[in-house]
Design an enzyme around this catalytic site. Sequence first.
Site, short mmCIF file in Angstrom:
data_model
loop_
_atom_site.label_atom_id
_atom_site.label_comp_id
_atom_site.label_asym_id
_atom_site.label_seq_id
_atom_site.Cartn_x
_atom_site.Cartn_y
_atom_site.Cartn_z
N ASN A 1 -17.60 11.38 -1.10
CA ASN A 1 -18.14 12.67 -0.78
C ASN A 1 -19.44 12.87 -1.52
OD1 ASN A 1 -18.05 15.47 0.41
ND2 ASN A 1 -16.23 14.75 1.01
N ARG A 2 -19.56 14.50 -1.58
CA ARG A 2 -20.98 15.01 -2.28
C ARG A 2 -20.88 15.22 -3.79
NH1 ARG A 2 -20.85 15.45 3.17
NH2 ARG A 2 -22.57 15.07 4.39
N HIS B 1 -21.36 9.45 -1.32
CA HIS B 1 -20.51 8.41 -1.15
C HIS B 1 -21.09 7.52 -2.26
CE1 HIS B 1 -18.26 9.90 1.78
NE2 HIS B 1 -18.88 9.42 2.98
N HIS C 1 -12.74 4.96 4.61
CA HIS C 1 -13.65 5.91 5.77
C HIS C 1 -13.44 5.16 7.05
CE1 HIS C 1 -16.33 8.70 6.83
NE2 HIS C 1 -16.99 8.98 5.68
N TYR D 1 -12.76 5.39 10.72
CA TYR D 1 -12.88 6.51 11.95
C TYR D 1 -12.05 6.22 13.01
CZ TYR D 1 -17.74 7.64 10.22
OH TYR D 1 -18.80 7.72 9.39
N ASP E 1 -16.16 18.87 8.90
CA ASP E 1 -16.68 18.16 7.95
C ASP E 1 -16.31 18.72 6.60
OD1 ASP E 1 -17.64 15.60 6.41
OD2 ASP E 1 -19.67 16.08 7.21
N GLN F 1 -10.62 14.89 3.55
CA GLN F 1 -11.81 15.37 4.07
C GLN F 1 -11.58 15.00 5.61
OE1 GLN F 1 -14.46 16.75 2.56
NE2 GLN F 1 -16.06 16.66 4.20
N GLU G 1 -9.92 11.22 5.08
CA GLU G 1 -10.26 10.62 3.75
C GLU G 1 -9.44 11.26 2.66
OE1 GLU G 1 -14.76 10.63 3.63
OE2 GLU G 1 -14.47 11.44 5.65
#
Length: 394
Positions: free
Chosen positions: A113-114, A143, A215, A217, A290, A327, A359
């Site tokens: 993440n950020r 990431h 991660h 999907y 998100d 997340q 996540e």
Amino acid sequence: MKALKASIFGFGALMALTMMSCGEAQQAPELTASGLNPAKFDTVVNGDTVKLYTLKGDKGMEVCITNYGGRVVSLMVPDKNDSLVDVVLGFDNIAQYMEKTTDYGSSVGRYANRINMGKFTLNGEEYQLKQNDKHDGRDHCLHGGGDTGWMNQVYKAEQIDDQTLKLTIVAEDGENGFPGTVVATTTYKIVDGNTLDITWEAETDKPTIINQTNHNYYNLSGDFEEAEGGLKQLLMVNADSFTVADDSYMPTGEIRAVEGTTMDLRTEHVIIDGLDREFDQVKNANGGYDHNWCLNTKGDDTQVAATLYSPKTGIFMEMFTNEPGVQVYTGNFQGIQGEENVVRKLGKHYPQYISVCLESQKYPDSPNHPEWPSPVLNPGEKYYSHAAYKFSIK
């Protein structure tokens, strides 16, 4: 005599053709249950060997993983008709993974993440990380550095048995701006038949921060080309609150109750039915989710943190984790902005909102929020994170 010669010649020609046919059959690649050709993942990156590894459970599950980025490439589970369905997005060759900067199926590190503007302070020292997530002057670290983060590096692989793969990476002090040399492992294991169990462990030689995740999907319908198909899944997240984000996806510091908002996922429902695209948080996230939800499970990985379900296949997935947050990302940027015609796994073209990521994580930008669960790892300590994804039929 001529007839005999012709007969012998004909027999010889037939034998030659038969031998050629057998030779071709012997050379035909042995595909995985998901249709992958392992040879398409054989390469060398900076002197390190890359391969595709296959895990098989005793109840049908097959998981294919490449040590390039520690990525889950395919994940096959039985549906309600007892047919195997691939439920994750990805590519079917290593060339595309290396060409396209994507987080498909990856083991993300050093920090998932950020981090705001790529800066944080630890023990009085400020660190500037690589800024790879740009939003009109607000440039964050995402990431672990994106194209130079762990998801685009080669892990050392050790296949312990048919159900277990251990991946190890050594990240040097200063890599993408992070302090400390870190030795980290990701262990993928199939347990209890159809559960993908993931553990992350790490040690460091100086104080640092770490926050690893997977991660994948997910689209449990197995249909990766249906418009907004990911949003047609049923989702539940066991969380009473979430971390509010601004229009650069960065947490503001506010933790807000989900009650009375489109962020309330505490009861299972079709995602698109409850998605208010005029809600400020959804608008900020390009029409989907998100965001980080603050889990009620509080580190107890025996409690269900989230569930996902497809009525089409009957596949039901339960998520467990010892992490405080999850997340939820609904593929809001998938298949747009020039990505519409990119061919993915087995010739598919993925549209927007085709999947859901779940996540496990510390909260985004937690190094800059000391009041939140800490991502700090010190020498002599061992980082441990766990997530499990259990598949069954509902």
